[in-house]
Design an enzyme around this catalytic site. Structure first.
Site, mmCIF file in Angstrom:
data_model
loop_
_atom_site.group_PDB
_atom_site.id
_atom_site.type_symbol
_atom_site.label_atom_id
_atom_site.label_comp_id
_atom_site.label_asym_id
_atom_site.label_seq_id
_atom_site.Cartn_x
_atom_site.Cartn_y
_atom_site.Cartn_z
ATOM 1 N N LYS A 10 0.839 -1.208 0.000
ATOM 2 C CA LYS A 10 0.000 0.000 0.000
ATOM 3 C C LYS A 10 0.870 1.252 0.000
ATOM 4 C CE LYS A 10 -2.934 0.597 3.566
ATOM 5 N NZ LYS A 10 -2.752 1.869 4.287
ATOM 6 N N SER A 11 1.868 1.295 0.866
ATOM 7 C CA SER A 11 2.716 2.493 0.961
ATOM 8 C C SER A 11 3.418 2.769 -0.364
ATOM 9 C CB SER A 11 3.776 2.293 2.047
ATOM 10 O OG SER A 11 3.174 2.226 3.310
ATOM 11 N N ARG B 24 2.911 5.966 -3.307
ATOM 12 C CA ARG B 24 4.044 6.778 -3.748
ATOM 13 C C ARG B 24 4.288 6.624 -5.239
ATOM 14 N NH1 ARG B 24 4.198 5.670 1.513
ATOM 15 N NH2 ARG B 24 5.525 6.863 2.950
ATOM 16 N N ARG C 102 -8.651 12.079 12.466
ATOM 17 C CA ARG C 102 -7.220 11.818 12.686
ATOM 18 C C ARG C 102 -6.399 13.111 12.720
ATOM 19 N NH1 ARG C 102 -5.555 6.730 9.170
ATOM 20 N NH2 ARG C 102 -3.664 6.967 10.419
ATOM 21 N N ASP D 104 1.933 -1.194 11.714
ATOM 22 C CA ASP D 104 0.621 -1.602 11.185
ATOM 23 C C ASP D 104 0.280 -3.059 11.492
ATOM 24 O OD1 ASP D 104 0.252 0.912 10.138
ATOM 25 O OD2 ASP D 104 0.979 0.384 8.141
ATOM 26 N N LYS E 22 -4.662 5.503 14.675
ATOM 27 C CA LYS E 22 -4.696 4.867 13.352
ATOM 28 C C LYS E 22 -6.147 4.860 12.851
ATOM 29 C CE LYS E 22 -0.306 4.162 12.881
ATOM 30 N NZ LYS E 22 0.413 4.932 11.850
ATOM 31 N N ARG F 14 -7.617 -3.608 9.367
ATOM 32 C CA ARG F 14 -6.638 -4.535 9.962
ATOM 33 C C ARG F 14 -7.211 -5.243 11.197
ATOM 34 N NH1 ARG F 14 -2.549 -3.660 6.582
ATOM 35 N NH2 ARG F 14 -1.969 -1.528 6.067
HETATM 36 C C1 S3P Z 1 2.556 4.807 6.196
HETATM 37 C C2 S3P Z 1 3.154 5.134 7.379
HETATM 38 C C3 S3P Z 1 2.667 4.678 8.697
HETATM 39 C C4 S3P Z 1 1.654 3.545 8.566
HETATM 40 C C5 S3P Z 1 0.669 3.770 7.462
HETATM 41 C C6 S3P Z 1 1.389 3.924 6.132
HETATM 42 C C7 S3P Z 1 3.133 5.324 4.944
HETATM 43 O O1 S3P Z 1 2.059 5.761 9.356
HETATM 44 O O2 S3P Z 1 0.970 3.353 9.767
HETATM 45 O O3 S3P Z 1 -0.239 2.704 7.363
HETATM 46 O O4 S3P Z 1 2.815 4.791 3.865
HETATM 47 O O5 S3P Z 1 3.924 6.281 5.007
HETATM 48 P P1 S3P Z 1 2.942 6.816 10.206
HETATM 49 O O6 S3P Z 1 3.981 7.322 9.320
HETATM 50 O O7 S3P Z 1 1.988 7.880 10.628
HETATM 51 O O8 S3P Z 1 3.471 6.038 11.364
#
Ligand code: S3P
Length: 440
Positions: free
Chosen positions: A24-25, A29, A125, A318, A345, A390
């Site tokens: 996902k991350s 990007r 959030r 996560d 979260k 999750r």
């Molecule tokens: C993420 C960073 C994390 C993670 C999120 C995805 C990212 O959050 O919990 O699910 O893709 O940069 P934080 O950077 O706020 O810890």
């Protein structure tokens, strides 16, 4: 009760060879950086979950031609650093904190105004963690009075580079500041108190942007260019985590997970499970698109409770819903501290997981910054996911060791990160079925 319900029959084991959906991350990007690169970026393995689709649609709304996703393939015709156009309406980031925080960094230096909105969870959030450093760079961003979305970003700000010491180890904050830094005059540096995932840094470098990285600091100079490239997105270790835990706790399990991203800023889950006694082999280590990748082989094991080292918290941030289920099935006590971030979260994961575990007869004591879980027997029962993907998937795996059926409410948001979860989990051996909204 809104949303679909998972009904999971107790027992079973996990076996076979699976490929989890894309990370996902990295998927977020890939489209963001592809959009502001020069040339055509071809992405493979893109996660077709709602979170990443929200990012993609926001970029489309700013005039970026994007084709796909089609079986994980996406084609982005980059418009360059200065080619985004004013969106005609607020940009809806859905459930995704990553989409909103990274997008805010990208939009802070644009010549046009924009508004970022989200669903009920995202609208609760905290956003000051990004508006504060972006404000120091000269950005003008309004939040609600309590620092939550919507974000109103005023265009035309002249950004200047800053040196920012992050109060928490957050990849989202780091990435937002670095993305704004692309548009700033001078040098932008971010100093992290502990390593947070570094996908933004790796991808910027992969697209030809010069970064200076030392142990805890990353710097870049504004005004450079990004050059399009092929981006291969590995399978998401955060999605793999549910299967790693499921196979560890269910006797007789033997499961292979292929092409999983094992970036060292993400592998805390492997380290924590191993300390608990799990049997996980990391095979065929290789690189794909600037990210380390491997095949994982997990077999059932007797788990024991541990004190989770605080240094591992950002590296597994996560994965705690899944890890709490592992702890509930372990012998002895598991203690987690230094993880207050879990409370902000997609849900308050400390409270929500403690309540769910208690509903299954497990002694779980929430702490302000962690939890204490006594391993033992799990009963069947009904658990409320609070719309947290999750949490829903973690409790689905708990059924492997429960004394009766586990019913999990409000599971629609699993589609934000793991479309096809039910099908893959069934393929592996979990007796799960999904009851559509209104039929439960
Ligand atoms: C993420 C960073 C994390 C993670 C999120 C995805 C990212 O959050 O919990 O699910 O893709 O940069 P934080 O950077 O706020 O810890």
């Amino acid at each position: 009760m809104a949303g679909s319900i998972y009904e999971v029959a107790p027992g079973g084991r996990l076996a076979g060879s699976l490929r989890m959906p894309g990370d996902k991350s990295i998927s977020h990007r890939s489209v963001m950086l592809g959009a502001i690169a020069e040339g055509e970026t071809r992405i493979t393995g893109f996660l077709e979950g709602e979170d990443c689709l929200a990012t993609m649609n926001a970029l489309r709304a700013m005039g970026v031609p994007i084709e796909g996703p089609d079986a994980g393939r996406v084609h982005v015709r980059g418009v360059g650093l200065h080619g985004l156009r004013a969106p005609g309406a607020p940009l809806d980031m859905g459930n995704s904190g990553t989409a909103m925080r990274l997008m805010a960094g990208l939009l802070a230096g644009q010549p046009f105004d924009s508004v970022l909105v989200g669903d009920a969870s995202l609208s609760r959030r905290p956003m000051r963690r990004i508006t504060e450093p972006l404000g120091r760079m000269g950005a003008r961003i309004e939040t609600s009075p309590d620092g939550t979305p919507p974000l109103r970003i005023h265009g035309g700000a002249r950004l200047r580079g800053i040196r920012y010491e992050m109060p928490v180890a957050s990849a989202q904050v780091k990435s937002a500041v670095l993305l704004a830094g692309l548009y700033a005059q001078g040098r932008t540096c971010v100093i992290e108190p502990a390593p947070a995932r570094d996908h933004t840094e790796r991808m910027l470098e992969g697209l030809g942007y010069e970064l200076r990285r030392s142990e805890a600091t990353v710097c870049l100079d504004g005004g450079g260019r990004l050059r399009a490239a092929h981006i291969d997105v590995p399978a998401d270790i955060s999605s793999a985590a549910f299967f790693l835990v499921g196979a560890s706790i269910a006797a007789g399990s033997d499961l292979h997970l292929r092409h999983v991203g094992v970036n060292p800023t993400r592998t805390g889950v492997l380290e924590i499970l191993r300390r608990m006694g799990a049997s996980i082999e990391v095979g065929a280590p290789r690189e794909a698109g600037g990210e380390p990748v491997a095949d994982l082989h997990v077999r059932a094991a007797e788990l024991r409770g541990i004190d989770i080292p605080e240094a591992l918290v950002p590296l597994a941030i996560d994965e705690f819903p899944a890890l709490f289920v592992a702890a509930a099935c372990a012998q002895g006590t598991t203690r987690l501290r230094g993880a207050a971030e879990l409370r902000v979260k997609e849900s308050d994961r400390i409270q929500v997981m403690a309540e769910g575990l208690q509903a299954l007869g497990v002694a779980a004591e929430p702490l302000p910054d962690g939890i204490v879980i006594e391993g033992g027997r799990l009963s069947g029962g009904t658990v409320y996911s609070h719309g947290d993907h999750r949490v829903a998937m973690a409790f689905a795996m708990a059924a492997l060791r429960a004394g009766g059926p586990v019913r999990i409410l409000d599971c629609d948001n699993v589609n934000t990160s793991f479309p096809g979860f039910v099908g893959l989990a069934r393929e592996a051996g979990l007796a799960i079925r999904e009851i559509p909204p209104g039929h439960g």
